[in-house]
Write a protein that holds these residues in place. Structure first.
Motif, PDB file in Angstrom:
ATOM      1  N   ILE A 166       0.854  -1.181   0.000  1.00  0.00           N
ATOM      2  CA  ILE A 166       0.000   0.000   0.000  1.00  0.00           C
ATOM      3  C   ILE A 166       0.896   1.240   0.000  1.00  0.00           C
ATOM      4  CG2 ILE A 166      -1.740   1.285   1.278  1.00  0.00           C
ATOM      5  CD1 ILE A 166      -2.507  -1.408   2.591  1.00  0.00           C
ATOM      6  N   HIS A 167       0.629   2.138  -0.966  1.00  0.00           N
ATOM      7  CA  HIS A 167       1.408   3.374  -1.101  1.00  0.00           C
ATOM      8  C   HIS A 167       0.467   4.548  -1.304  1.00  0.00           C
ATOM      9  CE1 HIS A 167       5.191   1.194  -1.695  1.00  0.00           C
ATOM     10  NE2 HIS A 167       4.493   0.346  -2.432  1.00  0.00           N
ATOM     11  N   ASN A 168       1.006   5.738  -1.136  1.00  0.00           N
ATOM     12  CA  ASN A 168       0.297   6.984  -1.442  1.00  0.00           C
ATOM     13  C   ASN A 168      -1.086   7.051  -0.794  1.00  0.00           C
ATOM     14  OD1 ASN A 168       2.467   7.805  -3.063  1.00  0.00           O
ATOM     15  ND2 ASN A 168       1.635   6.689  -4.801  1.00  0.00           N
ATOM     16  N   THR A 169      -1.123   6.841   0.500  1.00  0.00           N
ATOM     17  CA  THR A 169      -2.397   6.914   1.219  1.00  0.00           C
ATOM     18  C   THR A 169      -2.795   8.368   1.443  1.00  0.00           C
ATOM     19  OG1 THR A 169      -1.326   6.827   3.377  1.00  0.00           O
ATOM     20  CG2 THR A 169      -2.002   4.728   2.411  1.00  0.00           C
ATOM     21  N   GLY A 170      -4.078   8.584   1.564  1.00  0.00           N
ATOM     22  CA  GLY A 170      -4.581   9.919   1.825  1.00  0.00           C
ATOM     23  C   GLY A 170      -6.015   9.869   2.304  1.00  0.00           C
ATOM     24  N   SER A 222      -8.316   1.565   8.247  1.00  0.00           N
ATOM     25  CA  SER A 222      -8.753   2.268   7.043  1.00  0.00           C
ATOM     26  C   SER A 222      -7.686   2.291   5.956  1.00  0.00           C
ATOM     27  CB  SER A 222      -9.162   3.706   7.382  1.00  0.00           C
ATOM     28  OG  SER A 222     -10.232   3.707   8.275  1.00  0.00           O
ATOM     29  N   LEU A 223      -6.858   1.282   5.942  1.00  0.00           N
ATOM     30  CA  LEU A 223      -5.794   1.138   4.952  1.00  0.00           C
ATOM     31  C   LEU A 223      -4.856   2.331   4.931  1.00  0.00           C
ATOM     32  CD1 LEU A 223      -7.722  -0.485   1.988  1.00  0.00           C
ATOM     33  CD2 LEU A 223      -6.474  -1.609   3.804  1.00  0.00           C
ATOM     34  N   SER A 224      -4.646   2.964   6.062  1.00  0.00           N
ATOM     35  CA  SER A 224      -3.704   4.084   6.101  1.00  0.00           C
ATOM     36  C   SER A 224      -2.727   3.912   7.232  1.00  0.00           C
ATOM     37  CB  SER A 224      -4.453   5.400   6.261  1.00  0.00           C
ATOM     38  OG  SER A 224      -5.175   5.439   7.464  1.00  0.00           O
TER      39      SER A 224
END
Length: 84
Positions: A13-17, A82-84
């Motif tokens: 997982i990359h570039n979370t926001g 929340s995948l972050s």
């Protein structure tokens, strides 16, 4: 971060926001993620209500989903992190 379902590695997982209520990220999938494609598509389909009954009980059990962060720490279940 790395996404897992039980003990299956599903991808990086990359570039979370976060924008309001929405959490987004890029997932670089592993080959293990293919069987979950319909599940993930249903989760993010804004036009239709997600029907848990259409998927395995194991798949809709939040405790089976987690991420491992860059410090090798496990981060909760899918809704908690929340995948972050």
């Amino acid at each position: 971060m790395k996404l897992y379902f039980i003990n299956e590695y599903l991808g990086d997982i990359h570039n979370t926001g976060v924008e309001g209520m929405w959490v987004y990220a890029e997932i670089i999938p592993s080959k293990n993620i293919d069987k979950f494609n319909d599940f993930f598509a249903a989760l993010v389909d804004e036009e239709n209500d997600f029907e848990e009954a259409n998927f395995s009980e194991e798949w809709v059990d939040d405790s089976n989903w987690f991420v491992i962060d860059d410090e090798k720490k496990e981060k909760g279940d899918m809704h908690t992190c929340s995948l972050s």
